[in-house]
Motif scaffolding. Structure first.
Motif, PDB file in Angstrom:
ATOM      1  N   LEU A 182       0.870  -1.174   0.000  1.00 22.88           N
ATOM      2  CA  LEU A 182       0.000   0.000   0.000  1.00 22.88           C
ATOM      3  C   LEU A 182       0.909   1.227   0.000  1.00 22.88           C
ATOM      4  O   LEU A 182       1.742   1.386   0.899  1.00 22.88           O
ATOM      5  CB  LEU A 182      -0.903  -0.022   1.230  1.00 22.88           C
ATOM      6  N   TYR A 183       0.751   2.080  -0.974  1.00 28.71           N
ATOM      7  CA  TYR A 183       1.699   3.168  -1.186  1.00 28.71           C
ATOM      8  C   TYR A 183       1.188   4.513  -0.684  1.00 28.71           C
ATOM      9  O   TYR A 183      -0.012   4.794  -0.674  1.00 28.71           O
ATOM     10  CB  TYR A 183       2.036   3.301  -2.675  1.00 28.71           C
ATOM     11  N   VAL A 184       2.138   5.336  -0.284  1.00 27.30           N
ATOM     12  CA  VAL A 184       1.882   6.748   0.007  1.00 27.30           C
ATOM     13  C   VAL A 184       1.961   7.516  -1.299  1.00 27.30           C
ATOM     14  O   VAL A 184       2.881   7.303  -2.098  1.00 27.30           O
ATOM     15  CB  VAL A 184       2.929   7.305   0.996  1.00 27.30           C
ATOM     16  N   VAL A 185       0.996   8.396  -1.540  1.00 28.14           N
ATOM     17  CA  VAL A 185       1.027   9.233  -2.730  1.00 28.14           C
ATOM     18  C   VAL A 185       1.096  10.697  -2.311  1.00 28.14           C
ATOM     19  O   VAL A 185       0.519  11.095  -1.295  1.00 28.14           O
ATOM     20  CB  VAL A 185      -0.193   8.997  -3.648  1.00 28.14           C
ATOM     21  N   ARG A 186       1.823  11.484  -3.083  1.00 26.76           N
ATOM     22  CA  ARG A 186       1.906  12.928  -2.859  1.00 26.76           C
ATOM     23  C   ARG A 186       1.054  13.622  -3.903  1.00 26.76           C
ATOM     24  O   ARG A 186       1.123  13.298  -5.093  1.00 26.76           O
ATOM     25  CB  ARG A 186       3.355  13.404  -2.944  1.00 26.76           C
ATOM     26  N   HIS A 187       0.266  14.566  -3.460  1.00 25.36           N
ATOM     27  CA  HIS A 187      -0.659  15.222  -4.380  1.00 25.36           C
ATOM     28  C   HIS A 187      -0.985  16.612  -3.867  1.00 25.36           C
ATOM     29  O   HIS A 187      -0.682  16.974  -2.717  1.00 25.36           O
ATOM     30  CB  HIS A 187      -1.953  14.404  -4.507  1.00 25.36           C
ATOM     31  N   GLY A 188      -1.623  17.401  -4.712  1.00 29.13           N
ATOM     32  CA  GLY A 188      -2.048  18.727  -4.318  1.00 29.13           C
ATOM     33  C   GLY A 188      -3.519  18.738  -3.961  1.00 29.13           C
ATOM     34  O   GLY A 188      -4.277  17.858  -4.361  1.00 29.13           O
ATOM     35  N   LEU A 189      -3.908  19.713  -3.156  1.00 36.47           N
ATOM     36  CA  LEU A 189      -5.327  19.878  -2.857  1.00 36.47           C
ATOM     37  C   LEU A 189      -5.612  21.340  -2.587  1.00 36.47           C
ATOM     38  O   LEU A 189      -4.725  22.123  -2.214  1.00 36.47           O
ATOM     39  CB  LEU A 189      -5.769  19.002  -1.677  1.00 36.47           C
ATOM     40  N   ARG A 190      -6.869  21.703  -2.794  1.00 34.12           N
ATOM     41  CA  ARG A 190      -7.314  23.057  -2.499  1.00 34.12           C
ATOM     42  C   ARG A 190      -8.270  22.983  -1.325  1.00 34.12           C
ATOM     43  O   ARG A 190      -9.434  22.622  -1.466  1.00 34.12           O
ATOM     44  CB  ARG A 190      -7.996  23.679  -3.710  1.00 34.12           C
ATOM     45  N   GLY A 191      -7.744  23.309  -0.164  1.00 37.09           N
ATOM     46  CA  GLY A 191      -8.566  23.299   1.032  1.00 37.09           C
ATOM     47  C   GLY A 191      -9.043  24.695   1.371  1.00 37.09           C
ATOM     48  O   GLY A 191      -9.025  25.603   0.530  1.00 37.09           O
TER      49      GLY A 191
ATOM     50  N   HIS B 131       8.459   3.298 -11.537  1.00 36.35           N
ATOM     51  CA  HIS B 131       7.528   2.886 -12.588  1.00 36.35           C
ATOM     52  C   HIS B 131       6.103   3.357 -12.321  1.00 36.35           C
ATOM     53  O   HIS B 131       5.251   3.336 -13.205  1.00 36.35           O
ATOM     54  CB  HIS B 131       7.530   1.361 -12.735  1.00 36.35           C
ATOM     55  N   ALA B 132       5.836   3.803 -11.090  1.00 32.39           N
ATOM     56  CA  ALA B 132       4.481   4.219 -10.757  1.00 32.39           C
ATOM     57  C   ALA B 132       4.293   5.733 -10.841  1.00 32.39           C
ATOM     58  O   ALA B 132       3.202   6.232 -10.656  1.00 32.39           O
ATOM     59  CB  ALA B 132       4.126   3.738  -9.348  1.00 32.39           C
ATOM     60  N   ASN B 133       5.392   6.455 -11.098  1.00 32.19           N
ATOM     61  CA  ASN B 133       5.287   7.901 -11.163  1.00 32.19           C
ATOM     62  C   ASN B 133       4.733   8.348 -12.509  1.00 32.19           C
ATOM     63  O   ASN B 133       4.509   7.547 -13.415  1.00 32.19           O
ATOM     64  CB  ASN B 133       6.664   8.540 -10.940  1.00 32.19           C
ATOM     65  N   GLY B 134       4.540   9.624 -12.641  1.00 27.34           N
ATOM     66  CA  GLY B 134       4.096  10.152 -13.917  1.00 27.34           C
ATOM     67  C   GLY B 134       2.606  10.309 -14.031  1.00 27.34           C
ATOM     68  O   GLY B 134       2.092  10.724 -15.061  1.00 27.34           O
ATOM     69  N   ILE B 135       1.853   9.981 -12.970  1.00 31.06           N
ATOM     70  CA  ILE B 135       0.414  10.206 -12.983  1.00 31.06           C
ATOM     71  C   ILE B 135       0.178  11.716 -12.923  1.00 31.06           C
ATOM     72  O   ILE B 135       0.880  12.440 -12.230  1.00 31.06           O
ATOM     73  CB  ILE B 135      -0.251   9.509 -11.789  1.00 31.06           C
ATOM     74  N   ASP B 136      -0.810  12.182 -13.631  1.00 30.89           N
ATOM     75  CA  ASP B 136      -1.014  13.614 -13.760  1.00 30.89           C
ATOM     76  C   ASP B 136      -1.158  14.315 -12.414  1.00 30.89           C
ATOM     77  O   ASP B 136      -0.605  15.388 -12.207  1.00 30.89           O
ATOM     78  CB  ASP B 136      -2.264  13.896 -14.608  1.00 30.89           C
ATOM     79  N   HIS B 137      -1.928  13.724 -11.505  1.00 30.53           N
ATOM     80  CA  HIS B 137      -2.289  14.455 -10.298  1.00 30.53           C
ATOM     81  C   HIS B 137      -1.601  13.944  -9.030  1.00 30.53           C
ATOM     82  O   HIS B 137      -1.844  14.466  -7.951  1.00 30.53           O
ATOM     83  CB  HIS B 137      -3.806  14.398 -10.090  1.00 30.53           C
ATOM     84  N   GLN B 138      -0.762  12.921  -9.122  1.00 23.76           N
ATOM     85  CA  GLN B 138      -0.118  12.409  -7.921  1.00 23.76           C
ATOM     86  C   GLN B 138       1.178  11.685  -8.250  1.00 23.76           C
ATOM     87  O   GLN B 138       1.400  11.250  -9.373  1.00 23.76           O
ATOM     88  CB  GLN B 138      -1.061  11.460  -7.172  1.00 23.76           C
ATOM     89  N   THR B 139       2.022  11.554  -7.211  1.00 25.21           N
ATOM     90  CA  THR B 139       3.285  10.844  -7.336  1.00 25.21           C
ATOM     91  C   THR B 139       3.358   9.782  -6.254  1.00 25.21           C
ATOM     92  O   THR B 139       3.104  10.067  -5.074  1.00 25.21           O
ATOM     93  CB  THR B 139       4.479  11.807  -7.168  1.00 25.21           C
ATOM     94  N   VAL B 140       3.666   8.564  -6.626  1.00 28.11           N
ATOM     95  CA  VAL B 140       3.796   7.480  -5.652  1.00 28.11           C
ATOM     96  C   VAL B 140       5.151   7.596  -4.970  1.00 28.11           C
ATOM     97  O   VAL B 140       6.193   7.620  -5.630  1.00 28.11           O
ATOM     98  CB  VAL B 140       3.643   6.104  -6.331  1.00 28.11           C
ATOM     99  N   MET B 141       5.138   7.669  -3.639  1.00 27.73           N
ATOM    100  CA  MET B 141       6.353   7.972  -2.887  1.00 27.73           C
ATOM    101  C   MET B 141       7.017   6.753  -2.252  1.00 27.73           C
ATOM    102  O   MET B 141       8.212   6.765  -1.994  1.00 27.73           O
ATOM    103  CB  MET B 141       6.032   8.980  -1.773  1.00 27.73           C
ATOM    104  N   GLY B 142       6.272   5.700  -1.939  1.00 33.47           N
ATOM    105  CA  GLY B 142       6.844   4.532  -1.286  1.00 33.47           C
ATOM    106  C   GLY B 142       5.804   3.825  -0.450  1.00 33.47           C
ATOM    107  O   GLY B 142       4.673   4.310  -0.282  1.00 33.47           O
ATOM    108  N   GLN B 143       6.165   2.658   0.094  1.00 29.35           N
ATOM    109  CA  GLN B 143       5.208   1.855   0.854  1.00 29.35           C
ATOM    110  C   GLN B 143       4.929   2.473   2.222  1.00 29.35           C
ATOM    111  O   GLN B 143       5.841   2.807   2.974  1.00 29.35           O
ATOM    112  CB  GLN B 143       5.719   0.427   1.030  1.00 29.35           C
ATOM    113  N   ALA B 144       3.663   2.616   2.554  1.00 32.45           N
ATOM    114  CA  ALA B 144       3.249   3.197   3.832  1.00 32.45           C
ATOM    115  C   ALA B 144       3.612   2.260   4.989  1.00 32.45           C
ATOM    116  O   ALA B 144       3.645   1.034   4.832  1.00 32.45           O
ATOM    117  CB  ALA B 144       1.743   3.458   3.826  1.00 32.45           C
TER     118      ALA B 144
END
Length: 375
Positions: A40-49, A251-264
């Motif tokens: 199960l991976y941690v993903v980094r992403h942006g949000l507008r709160g 290999h999991a990076n490159g998604i438009d809205h998020q980056t996979v950072m590693g296993q949680a």
């Protein structure tokens, strides 16, 4: 040295190394129809709160002059959308209490010798005591009740804990086991505690594999909660870094809205903190009503207070070990403190102490490195 001897101080170099080895708790997806668990991976992403700052505590002119939106970079851990449950796995092994004392040195060599002997004597008495059995049972209960899952346990519909040791398997219904009380142990809890006690007595084969299966009662990409990571001078707008075992997954990076950072994962220190949350021996327990992690001064981050002072601290007790029964509340707290590890020095001396060509500061540094983070 008599059995009642105490010391006005402990040596200026006096420390214990941790006697509980815990691995980080890796997070996995349990997906129906798949034989193997998937990371199960941690993903980094942006949000507008939105801005949520008290106007009274705001250093700006007020909410009217603030932008309502709050743009952030953050990290999140979500179950795979096909997953049925979260699985958390870690390993646990205890270390012989004979090896707990890491450093004991002083300009007063006779003092260091007597204190070292008092520790050896206490450990020998502890190994055959009911106190060691009770400490081990309390740690076993905190494995069985899944309290090490922290927020994930609170949100769960059901939690199953599986422990494997010496070819044996025990399974516990975690939500049916108390979080804040000890006693009335089940036969399986006692069996598990015997493995923990054997490790503290020196059995190197007394290791336990722990697996928690957490069912949240809903399907889909449910948010789960690994440890948060401290990042000094984190970039502006970066809200929450999470702990992960591995580096970025290329290999999991490159998604438009998020980056996979590693296993949680849960940090080993966070799991260890919960496993040693067994201190009900402090004076205010009847008022507070909850066990504390074993800490020298009874420190509680949750309650932002110290619950031990004077003669009830580990610093005081370690100077009078010869008077303490390992099966008494004080004795069990001392056993827990040795398992926790830490630096218990009595303060620096004017004279420089050298032992094996090492200065006090060097030995203190080594002790801190051996102890590492304990919370």
């Amino acid at each position: 040295m008599t059995s009642t001897q105490t010391f006005s101080k402990v040596p200026s170099v006096f420390s214990f190394q941790r006697s509980m080895i815990v691995s980080a708790g890796a997070f996995f997806n349990d997906i129906a129809g798949q034989n193997d668990l998937s990371p199960l991976y941690v993903v980094r992403h942006g949000l507008r709160g939105t801005q949520n700052v008290s106007e009274a505590g705001d250093t700006a002119k007020g909410t009217k002059d603030r932008d309502v939106s709050n743009i952030q970079q953050t990290e999140t851990a979500l179950l795979d959308h096909r997953a049925d449950a979260l699985v958390v796995k870690f390993g646990l092994r205890m270390v012989d209490l004979d090896s707990a004392l890491f450093a004991c040195a002083s300009g007063d060599r006779e003092l260091a010798k007597l204190v070292r002997e008092s520790v050896v004597d206490f450990v020998a008495r502890a190994k055959s005591s009911d106190g060691l059995k009770e400490v081990s049972r309390r740690i076993a209960r905190n494995v069985a009740n899944g309290s090490f899952l922290w927020r994930n346990r609170v949100l769960a519909k059901s939690v199953s804990i599986t422990t494997i040791f010496n070819g044996n398997t025990l399974t516990f219904n975690a939500l049916g086991i108390p979080l804040s009380s000890f006693g009335d142990y089940s036969a399986d809890e006692i069996t598990l505690s015997e493995i923990i006690a054997d490790g503290l007595r020196g059995n190197r084969d007394a290791a336990i594999e722990v697996m928690a299966r957490v069912d949240f009662g809903v399907k889909g990409a449910v948010e789960v909660y690994p440890s948060q990571a401290y990042v000094e001078n984190k970039p502006k707008g970066f809200a929450r870094p999470l702990y992960k075992l591995t580096a970025e997954v290329p290999h999991a990076n490159g998604i438009d809205h998020q980056t996979v950072m590693g296993q949680a994962a849960l940090r080993d220190q966070k799991i260890s903190n919960r496993l040693r949350t067994i201190d009900t021996w402090y004076d205010a327990f009847d008022i507070v009503g909850k066990p504390l992690p074993v800490e020298p001064n009874g420190a509680s981050i949750d309650l932002m207070s110290f619950f031990r002072s004077g003669k009830s601290t580990a610093f005081s007790m370690l100077s009078r070990l010869n008077q303490i029964d390992p099966s008494s509340p004080e004795g069990m707290f001392c056993i827990g403190s040795m398992i926790r590890g830490g630096v218990y020095s009595g303060g620096s001396e004017k004279a420089e102490v050298k032992a094996n060509a090492k200065t006090e500061s060097t030995m203190d540094n080594e002790a801190n490195e051996a102890q590492g983070e304990v919370s």
